[in-house]
Write an enzyme that holds these catalytic residues in place. Structure first.
Site, PDB file in Angstrom:
ATOM      1  N   ASP A  78     -17.305  37.862  62.802  1.00  0.00           N
ATOM      2  CA  ASP A  78     -18.165  38.392  62.249  1.00  0.00           C
ATOM      3  C   ASP A  78     -19.437  38.656  63.282  1.00  0.00           C
ATOM      4  OD1 ASP A  78     -19.053  40.024  59.970  1.00  0.00           O
ATOM      5  OD2 ASP A  78     -20.010  38.029  59.099  1.00  0.00           O
ATOM      6  N   HIS A  79     -20.052  39.763  63.193  1.00  0.00           N
ATOM      7  CA  HIS A  79     -21.339  40.105  63.612  1.00  0.00           C
ATOM      8  C   HIS A  79     -21.637  39.479  65.045  1.00  0.00           C
ATOM      9  CE1 HIS A  79     -23.180  42.355  60.763  1.00  0.00           C
ATOM     10  NE2 HIS A  79     -22.670  41.629  59.839  1.00  0.00           N
ATOM     11  N   GLY A 177     -26.972  38.883  52.224  1.00  0.00           N
ATOM     12  CA  GLY A 177     -27.833  37.850  51.534  1.00  0.00           C
ATOM     13  C   GLY A 177     -28.077  38.083  50.021  1.00  0.00           C
ATOM     14  N   GLY A 206     -22.524  42.975  53.157  1.00  0.00           N
ATOM     15  CA  GLY A 206     -23.594  42.658  52.090  1.00  0.00           C
ATOM     16  C   GLY A 206     -22.979  42.467  50.642  1.00  0.00           C
ATOM     17  N   GLY A 207     -21.603  41.935  50.663  1.00  0.00           N
ATOM     18  CA  GLY A 207     -20.896  42.087  49.395  1.00  0.00           C
ATOM     19  C   GLY A 207     -21.660  41.174  48.129  1.00  0.00           C
ATOM     20  N   VAL A 228     -17.853  39.231  52.008  1.00  0.00           N
ATOM     21  CA  VAL A 228     -18.426  38.364  50.987  1.00  0.00           C
ATOM     22  C   VAL A 228     -18.771  37.120  51.795  1.00  0.00           C
ATOM     23  CG1 VAL A 228     -18.523  37.363  48.774  1.00  0.00           C
ATOM     24  CG2 VAL A 228     -17.353  39.693  48.978  1.00  0.00           C
ATOM     25  N   THR A 230     -22.575  34.956  51.384  1.00  0.00           N
ATOM     26  CA  THR A 230     -23.750  34.357  50.812  1.00  0.00           C
ATOM     27  C   THR A 230     -23.050  33.600  49.647  1.00  0.00           C
ATOM     28  OG1 THR A 230     -25.212  35.615  52.004  1.00  0.00           O
ATOM     29  CG2 THR A 230     -25.911  34.090  50.215  1.00  0.00           C
TER      30      THR A 230
END
Ligand code: 13P
Length: 277
Positions: A78-79, A177, A206-207, A228, A230
């Protein structure tokens, strides 16, 4: 089956959106799989560079391949802004990677993304790119939803055309977040993006904090990968904080982690269920 992101998206297009869950520690791995199995869904397990370094690339790849005997699974980085590390993950056997050049100038982002795609394609590994600014934080600090820079449709078309990526992270109103306010998803923009970019997998970042109703609506409108992160971290910590309070040095650690682990399974079961078409 162990699949890359492109293969996974193609296989399930028109049937279900695919949940991509950020792994925060080894213990979560089997419970993410169990949650997805409850709803007969495929699953993407994704790690940040920091998590991959914490757990180890070889452990992650071996474990992903082991579980993929029971479920369609993609292991995704990821990222990542570090092209050297992306190459390491590809060499270790990740089936998908994200190069995040969204903080760079547009032209630099295009150039670096092309470098990653050229490398990844030699290993049959998929690539996700990002334009626009999704914003927020992966460390639990919320960002105001009015600071998002929405993806421009013409940029998205040009970016996909020039880079040949398999999936595109789009900024349509969600943030990473915990939300300060309700996510304001721009469904008109999503419609336009999915209409004009049929061959690329659209990714919702940012799910956490996005309502069930909005999640389902995004799946109906053609969003394919649903990140998903956080929500899993928060639930794990909430349970640990509660259960460890009464722990003594002889309490079974395994039992203390039960509720935290089961909460991961429940979140994944719930989230994968609501993105079915
Ligand atoms: P959340 O942490 O807001 O769920 O976002 C996860 C994500 O988009 C990872 O890239």
């Amino acid at each position: 089956m162990y699949l890359n992101l492109k293969e996974l998206l193609k296989k399930y297009k028109g049937e279900t959106g695919i949940g991509a869950f950020n792994l925060h520690c080894m213990e979560m791995f089997p419970y993410i799989v169990k949650g997805a199995q409850k709803t007969n869904s495929p699953v993407i397990i994704q790690t940040s560079k920091a998590t991959a370094e914490y757990i180890g690339l070889d452990w992650l790849v071996s474990t992903a391949k082991l579980y993929s005997r029971q479920i369609d699974l993609c292991l995704h980085l990821d990222h990542c802004t570090d092209i050297g590390f992306i190459k390491k993950a590809i060499n270790a056997g990740y089936s998908s990677v994200m190069y995040d050049g969204s903080y760079l100038s547009y032209e630099e982002n295009v150039k670096n993304t092309i470098e990653v795609v050229n490398y990844a394609s030699k290993f049959n590994v998929s690539v996700e790119g990002e334009i626009g600014n999704i914003g927020g934080s992966e460390d639990g600090i919320a960002e105001k939803t009015n600071s998002i820079v929405y993806t421009k449709v013409e940029d998205a078309i040009d970016f996909v055309d020039r880079t040949n990526i398999d999936a595109l992270a789009v900024a349509i109103g969600t943030v990473h977040g915990l939300y300060n306010g309700k996510a304001k998803i721009n469904f008109g923009l999503l419609n336009e993006l999915t209409d004009k970019l049929e061959d690329v997998g659209m990714v919702l970042h940012g799910g956490t904090g996005v309502s069930d109703e909005d999640f389902h609506k995004c799946a109906i409108k053609g969003m394919m990968k649903f990140n998903v992160g956080t929500e899993l971290n928060k639930s794990y910590i909430d349970n640990i904080n509660k259960d460890f309070q009464s722990a003594t040095p002889t309490t079974s650690l395994r039992k203390l982690l039960n509720n935290a682990n089961e909460s991961i399974e429940k979140i994944v079961e719930h989230r994968t269920n609501i993105i079915k078409l």
